[in-house]
Motif scaffolding. Sequence first.
Motif: not given
Length: 248
Positions: A195-215
């Motif tokens: 849900x959209x939170x009207x009390x929150x300030x949204x900002x543009x910069x997002x992590x790209x949706x991947x997780x990276x292992x140590x290898x």
Amino acid sequence: MIEKNTRFAAYILLPLFPEGDPCAPHIQEILYWQTKTMSMMYKKVAKAIKRAEIDAHPTDYLNFFCLGKREKPPASMSLLTADTPANKMARNGRGMIYVHSKAMVADDIYAIVGSANINQRSMDGRRDTEIAVGCWETDSQELVTQGHVQGLRKSLWVEHFGRYEEVFERPESLECVKRVKELANENWQAYIQNKFDETRHYHHMLCYPISVARDGEIKALTDNGFFPDTTAPILGTKSSYLPSRLTV
């Protein structure tokens, strides 16, 4: 550089997914090879860390980001009944900001901004007209590290993070890398919430949706492996009918 114990950091900004329907076979093919490229880069960093015999993670040096926005959807969005990714995004007030820039800032000293894409049309030399501008500053033969080039980089960070922090002055530092990742992850969680939170300030910069292992191995960040509001795999899929050598 890692093996010489020299700090560096690369912050790479991509579109969340290529322009078009992310479920389409040709888009999935692009995402597939993009994932392979990311993994190759992370594995090279991981191998350098291992050779240097230091306690570090590949994301201490290399990270990918994307841009997105949340806004309160108007009531009229409920009229969009077709079950398409575009309509789902509209109903949720969620959408990516498409990154079309070809720009780089290196060491707060040199910046280049151009128009060319890495495709046949731009690289052929006989089709699309392209241009690029490189900029740097000197002061009595010395390169300027705190001038307009740094100002360009900092202004973009402030625009997309919605804030300025002292740690942004040292983008190569591990402290800056960790803070940028922290902010981008917070923004991603806000982007994907139901849900959209009207009390929150949204900002543009997002992590790209991947997780990276140590290898250097990569996995999708979302639970189902799909981009929000879609059934499109984040890591892409290999097409069964597109040729292995293809440019457009």
